[in-house]
Motif scaffolding. Structure first.
Motif, PDB file in Angstrom:
ATOM      1  N   MET A   1      43.144  31.225  37.198  1.00 22.44           N
ATOM      2  CA  MET A   1      42.977  31.673  38.577  1.00 22.44           C
ATOM      3  C   MET A   1      42.663  33.178  38.628  1.00 22.44           C
ATOM      4  N   ILE A   2      43.270  33.936  37.736  1.00 20.42           N
ATOM      5  CA  ILE A   2      42.971  35.365  37.647  1.00 20.42           C
ATOM      6  C   ILE A   2      41.540  35.566  37.175  1.00 20.42           C
ATOM      7  N   THR A   3      41.137  34.826  36.144  1.00 17.68           N
ATOM      8  CA  THR A   3      39.765  34.941  35.631  1.00 17.68           C
ATOM      9  C   THR A   3      38.747  34.565  36.700  1.00 17.68           C
ATOM     10  N   TRP A   4      39.045  33.505  37.446  1.00 21.19           N
ATOM     11  CA  TRP A   4      38.135  33.080  38.516  1.00 21.19           C
ATOM     12  C   TRP A   4      37.975  34.190  39.564  1.00 21.19           C
ATOM     13  N   THR A   5      39.094  34.783  39.968  1.00 24.89           N
ATOM     14  CA  THR A   5      39.035  35.852  40.968  1.00 24.89           C
ATOM     15  C   THR A   5      38.293  37.067  40.427  1.00 24.89           C
ATOM     16  N   CYS A   6      38.548  37.424  39.172  1.00 22.45           N
ATOM     17  CA  CYS A   6      37.828  38.547  38.557  1.00 22.45           C
ATOM     18  C   CYS A   6      36.321  38.291  38.567  1.00 22.45           C
ATOM     19  N   ASN A   7      35.925  37.061  38.268  1.00 22.80           N
ATOM     20  CA  ASN A   7      34.498  36.727  38.295  1.00 22.80           C
ATOM     21  C   ASN A   7      33.918  36.877  39.688  1.00 22.80           C
ATOM     22  N   GLU A   8      34.678  36.453  40.702  1.00 23.59           N
ATOM     23  CA  GLU A   8      34.207  36.577  42.080  1.00 23.59           C
ATOM     24  C   GLU A   8      34.080  38.041  42.488  1.00 23.59           C
ATOM     25  N   ILE A   9      34.954  38.880  41.973  1.00 19.78           N
ATOM     26  CA  ILE A   9      34.875  40.319  42.257  1.00 19.78           C
ATOM     27  C   ILE A   9      33.642  40.928  41.612  1.00 19.78           C
ATOM     28  N   GLY A  10      33.277  40.412  40.445  1.00 17.44           N
ATOM     29  CA  GLY A  10      32.133  40.949  39.715  1.00 17.44           C
ATOM     30  C   GLY A  10      32.518  41.608  38.410  1.00 17.44           C
ATOM     31  N   TYR A  11      33.763  41.406  37.982  1.00 15.43           N
ATOM     32  CA  TYR A  11      34.208  41.935  36.704  1.00 15.43           C
ATOM     33  C   TYR A  11      33.633  41.086  35.566  1.00 15.43           C
ATOM     34  N   ASP A  12      33.491  41.719  34.395  1.00 17.47           N
ATOM     35  CA  ASP A  12      33.059  40.973  33.220  1.00 17.47           C
ATOM     36  C   ASP A  12      34.271  40.370  32.516  1.00 17.47           C
ATOM     37  N   SER A  13      34.097  39.936  31.287  1.00 17.37           N
ATOM     38  CA  SER A  13      35.167  39.231  30.573  1.00 17.37           C
ATOM     39  C   SER A  13      36.375  40.112  30.273  1.00 17.37           C
ATOM     40  N   ASN A  14      36.271  41.419  30.493  1.00 19.80           N
ATOM     41  CA  ASN A  14      37.393  42.326  30.281  1.00 19.80           C
ATOM     42  C   ASN A  14      38.371  42.330  31.459  1.00 19.80           C
ATOM     43  N   GLY A  15      37.995  41.723  32.569  1.00 12.23           N
ATOM     44  CA  GLY A  15      38.864  41.702  33.742  1.00 12.23           C
ATOM     45  C   GLY A  15      40.141  40.917  33.482  1.00 12.23           C
ATOM     46  N   ASP A  16      41.196  41.299  34.159  1.00 11.07           N
ATOM     47  CA  ASP A  16      42.488  40.642  33.949  1.00 11.07           C
ATOM     48  C   ASP A  16      43.364  40.896  35.171  1.00 11.07           C
ATOM     49  N   GLY A  17      44.582  40.387  35.148  1.00  7.66           N
ATOM     50  CA  GLY A  17      45.489  40.622  36.266  1.00  7.66           C
ATOM     51  C   GLY A  17      46.675  39.693  36.216  1.00  7.66           C
ATOM     52  N   VAL A  18      47.395  39.643  37.324  1.00  4.65           N
ATOM     53  CA  VAL A  18      48.613  38.854  37.407  1.00  4.65           C
ATOM     54  C   VAL A  18      48.917  38.568  38.876  1.00  4.65           C
ATOM     55  N   PHE A  19      49.560  37.438  39.135  1.00  7.35           N
ATOM     56  CA  PHE A  19      49.979  37.140  40.507  1.00  7.35           C
ATOM     57  C   PHE A  19      51.164  38.023  40.892  1.00  7.35           C
ATOM     58  N   THR A  20      51.223  38.371  42.180  1.00  6.43           N
ATOM     59  CA  THR A  20      52.268  39.259  42.684  1.00  6.43           C
ATOM     60  C   THR A  20      52.874  38.668  43.953  1.00  6.43           C
ATOM     61  N   SER A  21      53.872  39.372  44.484  1.00  2.67           N
ATOM     62  CA  SER A  21      54.542  38.910  45.701  1.00  2.67           C
ATOM     63  C   SER A  21      53.752  39.231  46.963  1.00  2.67           C
ATOM     64  N   GLY A  22      52.817  40.184  46.887  1.00  5.68           N
ATOM     65  CA  GLY A  22      52.066  40.562  48.077  1.00  5.68           C
ATOM     66  C   GLY A  22      51.305  41.856  47.879  1.00  5.68           C
ATOM     67  N   GLY A  23      50.621  42.280  48.933  1.00  7.47           N
ATOM     68  CA  GLY A  23      49.774  43.456  48.853  1.00  7.47           C
ATOM     69  C   GLY A  23      50.518  44.738  48.553  1.00  7.47           C
ATOM     70  N   THR A  24      51.728  44.887  49.080  1.00 12.28           N
ATOM     71  CA  THR A  24      52.482  46.111  48.826  1.00 12.28           C
ATOM     72  C   THR A  24      52.789  46.254  47.339  1.00 12.28           C
ATOM     73  N   GLN A  25      53.195  45.157  46.697  1.00  9.17           N
ATOM     74  CA  GLN A  25      53.461  45.216  45.261  1.00  9.17           C
ATOM     75  C   GLN A  25      52.185  45.480  44.477  1.00  9.17           C
ATOM     76  N   SER A  26      51.085  44.843  44.865  1.00  8.17           N
ATOM     77  CA  SER A  26      49.820  45.068  44.159  1.00  8.17           C
ATOM     78  C   SER A  26      49.353  46.506  44.308  1.00  8.17           C
ATOM     79  N   ASN A  27      49.504  47.063  45.504  1.00  7.78           N
ATOM     80  CA  ASN A  27      49.133  48.467  45.700  1.00  7.78           C
ATOM     81  C   ASN A  27      50.020  49.396  44.885  1.00  7.78           C
ATOM     82  N   LEU A  28      51.298  49.042  44.767  1.00  5.96           N
ATOM     83  CA  LEU A  28      52.204  49.814  43.924  1.00  5.96           C
ATOM     84  C   LEU A  28      51.716  49.818  42.475  1.00  5.96           C
ATOM     85  N   MET A  29      51.305  48.669  42.000  1.00  5.82           N
ATOM     86  CA  MET A  29      50.818  48.578  40.624  1.00  5.82           C
ATOM     87  C   MET A  29      49.540  49.391  40.436  1.00  5.82           C
ATOM     88  N   GLY A  30      48.672  49.382  41.451  1.00  3.56           N
ATOM     89  CA  GLY A  30      47.449  50.174  41.367  1.00  3.56           C
ATOM     90  C   GLY A  30      47.736  51.658  41.251  1.00  3.56           C
TER      91      GLY A  30
END
Length: 501
Positions: A129-158
């Motif tokens: 699911m992360i790879t699929w989303t990265c592809n939709e964003i336009g990232y290449d095979s180096n894209g990665d990520g993880v599921f989070t509790s919400g936008g505030t947590q994701s922004n914190l990680m950024g």
């Protein structure tokens, strides 16, 4: 073993107990759908506290029927009904049934997505699911990520990665090991004045202080890139250290999208971490007609997506994505009992290496169910319907002499106010606050409110493809009725009304 004291534990000996409980809970959900014909009952906190007060939590109920009856009185009968077309307040979408079905498996099997030996196939589904989303964003095979509790947590990680990346790459300093460097008091993060409050909140949590966040004025409620570059240069001249730019793809109030391509170019020019908060706007990834509004998102070093806002998923379902998987190494910590280094050597995929959480629900299964059963196109059609309806509603509001529309939206948030005559600003705010309160008390339609430059406005946020222009027209009429009632009964309070020209 099948004794009465263990009758409620989820295991093979209690499969019939499980089936019965799930069936009764499902019937309760159906009652919620059938009974709730308006978004809110109008119940007050005092009324519900009075119902709850006599309950003795140390005296168990005799059966599931009694339990569900109690919960319906306390909760279901008064829960905000996001699925109704008359709910157009906040960023709450109706949810799709495949995702609800996935919740049954997620909760019962109860995998924890931190290590392979607790989740196995769940880990691989999340990674897909992360790879699929990265592809939709336009990232290449180096894209990665993880599921989070919400936008505030994701922004914190950024922001965390932006901070630690800068320290590592340009100061040759390891914040994870040594704590904040002396230079950190001069770190600066740039975001539109329309950006999410979590940027300041997270900067404070990261030890940088709210003073590290530089708010850039907006143009059409989108970040002004000329002023952005001027602000960066100004901070440099003052001896401060720009480390990141946060662009917003879907502002909470206006649903507008910052100029991502221009911001990405500025970030590259000054070698700044580029984070895109697409918690709201990520749904545009699904749309063939409106995907172009996110052009430039592929330039981002990291991206926030909230599937529970724009992919019609139950809370929680969000993700944090990065352009380069190596960026996530800044988060990695090894614990001998959980994810020892030899797991890396053995190729075991432990998602805890990418997360600031340890125990995590298998939220990715909801998105898997949804995509595998419905497909991207059907979800995209929902998003396009919402955007088209919002544009039509904006035209309705703009053409109505009783309303003042503040701005059109790139997505589906409309800020406006009831303004039937030339009242002074204080009176305009008062009548719209009254309307907002009366709508909530009445419960027939729910809208949001916000302040822009100190003035109070009403706000529609349309995230339901079932909501039609006819539905909204009825809500606008209810708003007018409450406004007219206020004007009729508060003539003395409106003594400052200006003469109509």
């Amino acid at each position: 073993m099948n004794t009465p004291q263990y009758k409620h534990i989820f295991y093979e000996g209690n499969s019939s107990e499980y089936s019965k409980a799930i069936q009764l809970a499902s019937e309760s959900v159906v009652r919620f759908l059938e009974k709730n014909k308006k978004p809110f009952s109008g119940v007050t906190p005092a009324q519900l506290r009075a119902v709850m007060a006599p309950i003795d939590l140390n005296a168990p109920l005799p059966d599931y029927a009694s339990l569900l009856e109690e919960v319906e009185k306390l909760y279901s009968d008064h829960a905000i009904a996001f699925h109704l077309p008359q709910y157009i307040a906040h960023l709450n979408c109706p949810v799709v049934i495949p995702a609800i079905a996935a919740e049954v498996l997620i909760t019962a099997i109860n995998s924890s997505l931190d290590t392979w030996d607790q989740s196995a196939g769940g880990t691989l589904i999340e990674q897909r699911m992360i790879t699929w989303t990265c592809n939709e964003i336009g990232y290449d095979s180096n894209g990665d990520g993880v599921f989070t509790s919400g936008g505030t947590q994701s922004n914190l990680m950024g922001l965390l990665l932006a901070r630690d990346h800068y320290a590592k790459e340009y100061l040759r300093y390891n914040i994870k090991q040594k704590g904040l460097p002396a230079e950190s008091s001069r770190f600066r993060i740039f975001v539109s004045e329309m950006g999410h409050f979590s940027i300041k909140k997270n900067a404070a949590l990261l030890g940088l202080g709210e003073q590290s966040v530089v708010a850039i004025p907006s143009d059409g409620y989108r970040m002004n890139t000329t002023l952005l570059e001027e602000a960066i240069q100004s901070e440099l001249e003052e001896g401060n250290i720009p480390i990141a730019i946060v662009a917003t793809a879907g502002t909470t109030d206006f649903g507008n999208i910052d100029p991502l391509q221009q911001i990405g170019q500025i970030a590259a020019k000054y070698r700044l971490w580029f984070h895109v908060d697409a918690a709201y706007g990520c749904g545009l990834l699904l749309s063939s007609r409106y995907r172009h509004l996110l052009n430039g998102i592929e330039m981002a070093d990291s991206v926030t997506t909230d599937y529970h806002k724009s992919f019609f998923q139950p809370v929680s379902s969000s993700a944090f994505l990065v352009k380069h998987t190596r960026s996530l190494d800044l988060l990695k910590h090894h614990a001998d009992y959980l994810n020892p280094k030899e797991h890396d050597e053995d190729g075991l995929p432990n998602q805890v290496n990418k997360s600031i959480q340890t125990t995590r629900r298998f939220d990715a299964l909801k998105l898997w169910f949804t995509l595998r059963l419905m497909g991207k196109q059907q979800l995209g059609n929902y998003i396009e319907t919402i955007i088209d309806t919002s544009a039509a509603v904006a035209d309705m509001i703009q053409q109505d002499v009783d309303f003042d529309l503040l701005s059109f939206s790139d997505i589906s948030a409309l800020v406006f106010r009831y303004y039937p005559e030339r009242l002074d600003e204080e009176s305009v705010c008062a009548v719209n606050q009254y309307i907002k309160k009366e709508l909530f008390k009445e419960g027939a339609a729910l809208v949001a409110g916000t302040r822009i430059n100190g003035s109070f406005y009403l706000k529609f946020t349309l995230l339901n493809p079932l909501t039609t222009t006819e539905d909204v027209a009825k809500i606008l009429q209810i708003i007018k009725d409450h406004g007219a009632d206020y004007l009729k009964h508060h003539k003395q309070a409106l003594s400052k009304t200006r003469e109509i020209a």
